[in-house]
Scaffold this motif. Structure first.
Motif, PDB file in Angstrom:
ATOM      1  N   MET A  50       0.840  -1.167   0.000  1.00 10.24           N
ATOM      2  CA  MET A  50       0.000   0.000   0.000  1.00 10.24           C
ATOM      3  C   MET A  50       0.889   1.235   0.000  1.00 10.24           C
ATOM      4  N   ILE A  51       0.561   2.215  -0.848  1.00 12.72           N
ATOM      5  CA  ILE A  51       1.305   3.464  -0.944  1.00 12.72           C
ATOM      6  C   ILE A  51       0.461   4.553  -0.295  1.00 12.72           C
ATOM      7  N   LEU A  52       1.065   5.258   0.648  1.00 16.84           N
ATOM      8  CA  LEU A  52       0.372   6.353   1.310  1.00 16.84           C
ATOM      9  C   LEU A  52       0.728   7.661   0.628  1.00 16.84           C
ATOM     10  N   LYS A  53      -0.279   8.472   0.356  1.00 20.48           N
ATOM     11  CA  LYS A  53      -0.048   9.771  -0.248  1.00 20.48           C
ATOM     12  C   LYS A  53       0.211  10.798   0.850  1.00 20.48           C
ATOM     13  N   LYS A  54       1.159  11.664   0.596  1.00 18.33           N
ATOM     14  CA  LYS A  54       1.425  12.751   1.529  1.00 18.33           C
ATOM     15  C   LYS A  54       0.362  13.827   1.332  1.00 18.33           C
ATOM     16  N   GLN A  55      -0.223  14.282   2.415  1.00 14.25           N
ATOM     17  CA  GLN A  55      -1.243  15.319   2.330  1.00 14.25           C
ATOM     18  C   GLN A  55      -0.600  16.683   2.343  1.00 14.25           C
ATOM     19  N   ASP A  56      -1.167  17.582   1.584  1.00 15.34           N
ATOM     20  CA  ASP A  56      -0.709  18.964   1.589  1.00 15.34           C
ATOM     21  C   ASP A  56      -1.570  19.722   2.589  1.00 15.34           C
ATOM     22  N   CYS A  57      -1.064  19.881   3.788  1.00 11.70           N
ATOM     23  CA  CYS A  57      -1.845  20.501   4.863  1.00 11.70           C
ATOM     24  C   CYS A  57      -1.979  22.010   4.684  1.00 11.70           C
ATOM     25  N   GLY A  58      -1.197  22.574   3.807  1.00 11.79           N
ATOM     26  CA  GLY A  58      -1.261  24.007   3.589  1.00 11.79           C
ATOM     27  C   GLY A  58      -2.409  24.418   2.685  1.00 11.79           C
ATOM     28  N   LYS A  59      -2.962  23.485   1.922  1.00  9.64           N
ATOM     29  CA  LYS A  59      -4.058  23.786   1.017  1.00  9.64           C
ATOM     30  C   LYS A  59      -5.372  23.829   1.775  1.00  9.64           C
ATOM     31  N   LYS A  60      -6.217  24.772   1.371  1.00 11.61           N
ATOM     32  CA  LYS A  60      -7.544  24.819   1.959  1.00 11.61           C
ATOM     33  C   LYS A  60      -8.419  23.822   1.216  1.00 11.61           C
ATOM     34  N   LYS A  61      -8.979  22.886   1.946  1.00 12.77           N
ATOM     35  CA  LYS A  61      -9.797  21.834   1.367  1.00 12.77           C
ATOM     36  C   LYS A  61     -11.199  22.374   1.101  1.00 12.77           C
ATOM     37  N   LYS A  62     -11.717  22.129  -0.099  1.00 15.19           N
ATOM     38  CA  LYS A  62     -13.083  22.523  -0.419  1.00 15.19           C
ATOM     39  C   LYS A  62     -14.034  21.604   0.319  1.00 15.19           C
ATOM     40  N   SER A  63     -15.105  22.165   0.836  1.00 20.83           N
ATOM     41  CA  SER A  63     -16.074  21.335   1.536  1.00 20.83           C
ATOM     42  C   SER A  63     -17.476  21.723   1.112  1.00 20.83           C
ATOM     43  N   ASN A  64     -18.336  20.750   1.112  1.00 24.44           N
ATOM     44  CA  ASN A  64     -19.734  20.947   0.787  1.00 24.44           C
ATOM     45  C   ASN A  64     -20.454  21.365   2.066  1.00 24.44           C
ATOM     46  N   PRO A  65     -21.097  22.534   2.072  1.00 26.86           N
ATOM     47  CA  PRO A  65     -21.756  22.986   3.310  1.00 26.86           C
ATOM     48  C   PRO A  65     -22.852  22.041   3.787  1.00 26.86           C
ATOM     49  N   ILE A  66     -23.541  21.388   2.869  1.00 28.01           N
ATOM     50  CA  ILE A  66     -24.604  20.446   3.254  1.00 28.01           C
ATOM     51  C   ILE A  66     -23.996  19.260   4.010  1.00 28.01           C
ATOM     52  N   ILE A  67     -22.856  18.749   3.520  1.00 25.65           N
ATOM     53  CA  ILE A  67     -22.183  17.636   4.192  1.00 25.65           C
ATOM     54  C   ILE A  67     -21.728  18.072   5.589  1.00 25.65           C
ATOM     55  N   GLY A  68     -21.181  19.272   5.704  1.00 22.18           N
ATOM     56  CA  GLY A  68     -20.753  19.788   7.004  1.00 22.18           C
ATOM     57  C   GLY A  68     -21.891  19.866   7.993  1.00 22.18           C
ATOM     58  N   ILE A  69     -23.025  20.378   7.557  1.00 19.55           N
ATOM     59  CA  ILE A  69     -24.197  20.494   8.430  1.00 19.55           C
ATOM     60  C   ILE A  69     -24.717  19.109   8.815  1.00 19.55           C
ATOM     61  N   LEU A  70     -24.763  18.206   7.836  1.00 21.43           N
ATOM     62  CA  LEU A  70     -25.229  16.846   8.101  1.00 21.43           C
ATOM     63  C   LEU A  70     -24.328  16.137   9.119  1.00 21.43           C
ATOM     64  N   LEU A  71     -23.020  16.225   8.923  1.00 24.11           N
ATOM     65  CA  LEU A  71     -22.080  15.595   9.860  1.00 24.11           C
ATOM     66  C   LEU A  71     -22.167  16.228  11.245  1.00 24.11           C
ATOM     67  N   PHE A  72     -22.387  17.521  11.310  1.00 26.49           N
ATOM     68  CA  PHE A  72     -22.575  18.203  12.591  1.00 26.49           C
ATOM     69  C   PHE A  72     -23.788  17.631  13.322  1.00 26.49           C
ATOM     70  N   LEU A  73     -24.912  17.510  12.619  1.00 25.66           N
ATOM     71  CA  LEU A  73     -26.134  16.987  13.239  1.00 25.66           C
ATOM     72  C   LEU A  73     -25.966  15.537  13.685  1.00 25.66           C
ATOM     73  N   ILE A  74     -25.309  14.723  12.858  1.00 26.86           N
ATOM     74  CA  ILE A  74     -25.061  13.328  13.231  1.00 26.86           C
ATOM     75  C   ILE A  74     -24.184  13.257  14.476  1.00 26.86           C
ATOM     76  N   SER A  75     -23.165  14.100  14.539  1.00 30.12           N
ATOM     77  CA  SER A  75     -22.274  14.076  15.710  1.00 30.12           C
ATOM     78  C   SER A  75     -23.013  14.464  16.980  1.00 30.12           C
ATOM     79  N   ILE A  76     -23.935  15.408  16.906  1.00 24.48           N
ATOM     80  CA  ILE A  76     -24.730  15.810  18.074  1.00 24.48           C
ATOM     81  C   ILE A  76     -25.609  14.649  18.538  1.00 24.48           C
TER      82      ILE A  76
END
Length: 143
Positions: free
Chosen positions: A1-27
């Motif tokens: 298995m090859i692991l990819k190095k993540q670029d932590c300096g890049k701002k990751k695009k996120s879907n606001p609906i997914i963020g809200i859904l994951l927030f509600l599930i976590s609560i």
């Protein structure tokens, strides 16, 4: 298995609906499973490490809650407790006291921020300065 190095300096695009859904599930999950995990954790620590273990477990929970508060309250704290050029609140890996202590060192606390720091110093002398975490990666602007 090859692991990819993540670029932590890049701002990751996120879907606001997914963020809200994951927030509600976590609560929901926290409400349903949190009490069970808390009780089990306290008993586990009591029987494996004694009273000291309960204190360690409680401290870890307290730090996590403090970090959550730093994220939730960041906009309010940045507006009320620090000057425009201050070290910003909101890093998910940092406690409120650590960010407050960094601003105390920088001299960027507002009068309200200084009052909060003084209250904490009354309870625990030099609390914010002793709470500074120097290993926290700076985050993007939160204002």
């Amino acid at each position: 298995m090859i692991l990819k190095k993540q670029d932590c300096g890049k701002k990751k695009k996120s879907n606001p609906i997914i963020g809200i859904l994951l927030f509600l599930i976590s609560i929901v999950l926290m409400i349903l499973t949190g009490p069970i995990g808390l009780v089990f954790g306290f008993f586990h620590q009591l029987f494996t490490k004694g009273f000291k273990g309960i204190g360690e477990f409680a401290l870890k929970i307290a730090v996590s809650i403090d970090q959550l508060g730093n994220v939730i309250m960041r906009h309010l704290f940045n507006a009320l407790w620090i000057t425009k050029d201050g070290y910003e609140f909101g890093n998910r890996d940092e406690t409120i006291s650590s960010a407050l202590g960094k601003n105390k060192q920088l001299g960027t606390l507002t009068p309200f921020g200084k009052a909060i720091d003084k209250v904490l110093d009354t309870i625990d002398p030099d609390h914010t300065l002793n709470s500074i975490d120097y290993f926290i990666e700076p985050t993007l602007k939160t204002r």
